[in-house]
Design a protein around this motif. Structure first.
Motif, short mmCIF file in Angstrom:
data_model
loop_
_atom_site.label_atom_id
_atom_site.label_comp_id
_atom_site.label_asym_id
_atom_site.label_seq_id
_atom_site.Cartn_x
_atom_site.Cartn_y
_atom_site.Cartn_z
N ALA A 85 0.95 -1.33 0.04
CA ALA A 85 -0.08 -0.05 0.03
C ALA A 85 1.04 1.25 -0.11
CB ALA A 85 -0.78 -0.11 1.39
N ILE A 86 0.25 2.12 -0.92
CA ILE A 86 0.98 3.62 -0.63
C ILE A 86 -0.19 4.76 0.00
CG2 ILE A 86 1.78 5.58 -2.12
CD1 ILE A 86 3.10 3.71 -4.12
N VAL A 87 0.25 5.34 0.83
CA VAL A 87 -0.51 6.35 1.42
C VAL A 87 -0.08 7.45 1.20
CG1 VAL A 87 -1.41 6.88 3.70
CG2 VAL A 87 -0.95 4.77 3.39
N ILE A 88 -1.13 8.43 0.45
CA ILE A 88 -0.83 9.83 0.06
C ILE A 88 -1.20 10.62 1.12
CG2 ILE A 88 -1.26 11.57 -1.77
CD1 ILE A 88 -2.05 9.29 -3.46
N GLY A 89 -0.33 11.30 1.73
CA GLY A 89 -0.57 12.18 2.90
C GLY A 89 -0.38 11.41 4.41
N ILE A 111 -3.95 4.46 -1.22
CA ILE A 111 -4.82 5.15 0.11
C ILE A 111 -4.54 6.45 0.05
CG2 ILE A 111 -5.38 5.13 2.40
CD1 ILE A 111 -4.29 2.37 2.67
N SER A 112 -5.45 7.42 -0.30
CA SER A 112 -5.52 8.68 -0.49
C SER A 112 -6.16 9.46 0.97
CB SER A 112 -6.24 9.33 -1.53
OG SER A 112 -6.16 10.78 -1.45
N ASN A 113 -5.04 10.06 1.57
CA ASN A 113 -5.54 10.86 2.87
C ASN A 113 -5.72 12.39 2.60
OD1 ASN A 113 -3.79 11.58 6.21
ND2 ASN A 113 -5.97 11.43 5.42
N ALA A 114 -5.82 12.59 1.06
CA ALA A 114 -6.21 13.71 0.66
C ALA A 114 -7.76 13.96 0.66
CB ALA A 114 -5.77 14.02 -0.73
N THR A 115 -8.45 15.13 0.38
CA THR A 115 -9.91 15.23 0.51
C THR A 115 -10.22 14.51 -0.75
OG1 THR A 115 -9.80 17.35 -0.79
CG2 THR A 115 -9.67 17.37 1.67
N ASN A 148 -14.40 3.85 2.82
CA ASN A 148 -13.28 3.69 2.25
C ASN A 148 -12.92 3.33 0.82
OD1 ASN A 148 -12.93 2.78 5.69
ND2 ASN A 148 -11.85 4.66 5.08
N THR A 149 -13.69 2.61 0.36
CA THR A 149 -13.49 1.95 -0.84
C THR A 149 -13.89 3.06 -1.78
OG1 THR A 149 -15.69 0.88 -0.73
CG2 THR A 149 -13.73 -0.54 -0.19
N TYR A 152 -8.22 3.65 -2.57
CA TYR A 152 -9.20 3.81 -0.98
C TYR A 152 -9.16 5.14 -0.45
CZ TYR A 152 -8.76 -1.29 -1.30
OH TYR A 152 -8.78 -2.53 -1.62
N CYS A 153 -9.99 5.62 0.18
CA CYS A 153 -9.85 6.99 0.67
C CYS A 153 -10.04 7.01 2.12
CB CYS A 153 -10.98 8.19 0.12
SG CYS A 153 -10.88 8.61 -1.49
N VAL A 154 -9.23 7.86 3.17
CA VAL A 154 -9.33 7.93 4.34
C VAL A 154 -9.21 9.40 4.92
CG1 VAL A 154 -6.67 7.63 4.85
CG2 VAL A 154 -8.10 6.84 6.32
N GLY A 155 -9.51 9.67 6.04
CA GLY A 155 -9.76 11.01 6.43
C GLY A 155 -11.10 11.51 6.57
N ASP A 156 -10.99 12.85 6.80
CA ASP A 156 -12.35 13.53 7.25
C ASP A 156 -13.56 13.72 6.14
OD1 ASP A 156 -11.40 15.80 5.69
OD2 ASP A 156 -10.36 16.65 7.50
N SER A 157 -13.24 13.32 4.83
CA SER A 157 -14.17 13.26 3.75
C SER A 157 -14.77 12.05 3.62
CB SER A 157 -13.79 13.98 2.57
OG SER A 157 -12.68 13.29 2.08
#
Length: 616
Positions: free
Chosen positions: A101-105, A377-381, A554-555, A562-567
């Motif tokens: 996995a690569i996590v952006i942010g 995994i994007s930790n961006a909005t 998240n999916t 995948y997305c993660v965070g406040d959005s």
């Protein structure tokens, strides 16, 4: 670690004897600006980080040993157009180029997801645009002051229950932090001289609230009682991905009543529940203020589950401030990540996500480097993820539906100040919420003010005899665009002076004359340095939502992304983004083979959840 340029473009240190107006920014000069030198030692990396900031020297010349040090002379600490070059180094095995996995942010959501995956055995690479981890939970230092970038109100840091997600995330990678409990979550200063302290002890808070609204005692107990039903249900469950059926069905069979309780409240908002029990308009306005702190919207737009998590955890686990500042959380998680054999790379600006045959395969960086992974995994909005990192024309229908239902929440004007300690009265609370004149201004730009004074709890954050004031008020980026640089600086001066004048009048007489340091950031600052579209801190429903029903998990519709965070579900706040990180790690782990998975049930559950979101 001394970061001399977070990016707040108005930064000034004032001599205590200075008689000049501290708001005349253009006439003040920070000390020794002309010789500020950053020194980076690539041969002595800090444990757990890909770089080391050795020192910020004032008045020193360029080091002659250029083969050992990269030196960067800054024009001044207030120049936001300068960025530090050459800082990022992989803090692990630089020869590995393919990851699970690569996590952006490296916000809290991204770091929790990364560390949880690393603990399960996955090889993870976190790519951070800035030079330190944390995002809006990061820190910066000036003249002996250590400032939290974002909120200083820390939930999820207790030693009990299942919602102490920060404690659990740190423990998973062998880290434990010393914390300082806060006896008062927040002190409200509201219209009609309404003053309410939210004590750590629930009974004390309820007693104070009932004393202000004795005729609504029953309604108060019922509303907050419903909050406790939700919180207790959540707190009894092992929290993992709601998109993973093996876990979900297992929890249902173990705790059917708790799961049904959460299902019942999932499509409901705090305002609807409050209005079932409470009639007094001022008390309902207070409930709006309680929810505004949680979600930057009123109670009618705040999902009941989100409200309950915060309104109860402040009493159950309490507010616990990490010694050394909020930035220590991200630093500890990043250290733990590297200790687990995974990596974090700083000054790594991801420009786009590579997609081949409908599946993500890797990312491109602005300097031409490329990294590949099974999952991204994007930790961006979500606006940054689907509007910038992916091609806009490839926007999936699910994302179009999300953007029809939600808009970007406003950003903030942030003011970080160092003040003389004697300006604060004895027994001043750490956190304050100020709305002094009209309830209608609650959600208006600059209408309400959130103030934190973390040095009330940890005096080490400021030089002796000083305190830190961290001031936030909502502001739209449109308010700051389309004007000249001079007009921009003038506007910052005027707006910040008005905000500080309000605090001086309401709370701290003589506040202006006590200022020894001030730095002002606008939504443009948050956009630039936190890489958040329009400086937003998450989604805000366009209308009255059906609770959390419309929030994406998240999916995504893009395979491998995948997305993660406040959005993402469950939304904004420290507990919420940490929960998002835990859920994301579990779902990704199942997809790459580190957790149990049932492919047939997966398809059925994801289709069901997608259909439910269409109902919102």
């Amino acid at each position: 670690m001394d970061i001399s340029e977070f990016g707040f473009s108005t930064s000034h240190r004032f001599s205590p004897s200075s008689k000049s107006n501290p708001f005349r920014f253009g006439n003040q000069k920070p000390r020794n600006l002309s010789q500020n030198v950053f020194r980076f030692n690539s041969s002595k990396t800090q444990k757990g980080y890909g770089h080391q900031l050795l020192e910020l020297k004032f008045g020193g010349g360029m080091d002659k040993q250029r083969e050992r040090f990269d030196l960067f002379r800054l024009k001044s600490v207030v120049d936001v157009d300068k960025t530090l070059e050459g800082v990022g180094c992989v803090a692990g095995d630089a020869n590995v180029s393919f990851y699970d996995a690569i996590v952006i942010g490296s916000g809290i959501g991204g770091l929790v997801a990364a560390t949880q995956l690393a603990v399960k055995g996955a090889k993870v690479l976190v790519l951070e645009k800035y030079v330190i981890p944390g995002g809006s939970s990061g820190f910066y230092q000036r003249d002996g002051f250590t400032f939290d970038v974002g909120s200083s109100v820390m939930f999820g840091f207790s030693d009990k229950g299942n919602l102490n997600l920060i404690t659990q995330a740190l423990a998973a990678v062998g880290c434990k932090m010393q914390v300082i409990p806060d006896p008062t979550t927040v002190h409200y200063h509201l219209p009609n001289s309404l003053s309410i302290q939210v004590h750590k002890e629930y009974d004390e808070f309820i007693a104070e609230l009932v004393s202000k609204f004795p005729h609504e005692k029953e309604g108060i107990l019922k509303f907050y009682g419903d909050c406790w039903k939700i919180f207790n249900a959540l707190n009894s469950l092992e929290l993992k991905s709601l998109e993973e059926p093996v876990y979900l069905f297992g929890q249902f069979f173990k705790k059917p009543l708790e799961c049904l309780t959460l299902a019942y409240y999932l499509p409901q908002n705090a305002g609807n529940i409050a209005r079932k029990y409470i009639k007094d308009p001022e008390l309902l306005s207070f409930i709006d203020a309680e929810c505004f702190i949680v979600s930057t919207v009123n109670a009618m737009q705040t999902p009941m589950i989100n409200a309950a998590m915060v309104l109860c955890d402040r009493h159950f686990g309490g507010i616990n401030y990490p010694v050394g500042g909020v930035g220590e959380i991200a630093k500890s998680l990043a250290k733990g990540l590297v200790n687990q054999g995974s990596e974090i790379l700083y000054k790594a600006n991801v420009t786009n996500i590579m997609v081949e045959n409908g599946k993500t395969v890797g990312v491109n960086l602005s300097d031409g480097r490329r990294f590949f992974a099974k999952t991204i995994i994007s930790n961006a909005t979500r606006w940054d993820t689907f509007g910038k990192l992916l091609k806009t024309e490839d926007l999936p229908e699910e994302e179009k539906r999300f953007q029809r239902s939600y808009v970007k929440a406003p950003s903030f004007l942030s003011i970080h100040m160092g003040v003389k300690a004697d300006v604060l009265p004895p027994n001043t609370d750490c956190h304050h919420f100020v709305l002094e004149d009209d309830w209608k201004n609650l959600e208006e730009p600059y209408g309400s003010i959130f103030l934190s004074i973390p040095t009330i709890l940890d005096s080490s954050l400021a030089p002796e005899g000083n305190h830190i004031l961290h001031i936030f008020t909502t502001s739209s980026i449109e308010d700051w665009e389309g004007i000249s640089r001079k007009a921009y600086e003038t506007k910052k001066e005027l707006v910040s002076e008005k905000i500080i004048s309000r605090l001086e009048e309401k709370l701290f007489p003589g506040l202006k004359s006590s200022i020894v340091f001030i730095e002002v950031g606008t939504p443009k600052t948050h956009r630039r340095y936190l890489a958040r579209d329009s400086g937003t801190y998450g989604p805000m429903p366009r209308g009255i939502p059906k609770g959390l029903l419309g929030m994406p998990f998240n999916t995504t519709a893009v395979k491998g992304l995948y997305c993660v965070g406040d959005s993402c579900f469950p939304g904004q706040g420290v507990i919420a983004v940490a929960f998002s990180g835990v859920m994301c790690a579990h779902r990704v782990a199942a997809d790459v083979g580190f957790e149990k998975k049932n492919a047939v049930l997966d398809v059925a559950l994801l289709r069901l959840l997608g259909w439910l979101r269409t109902l919102a």
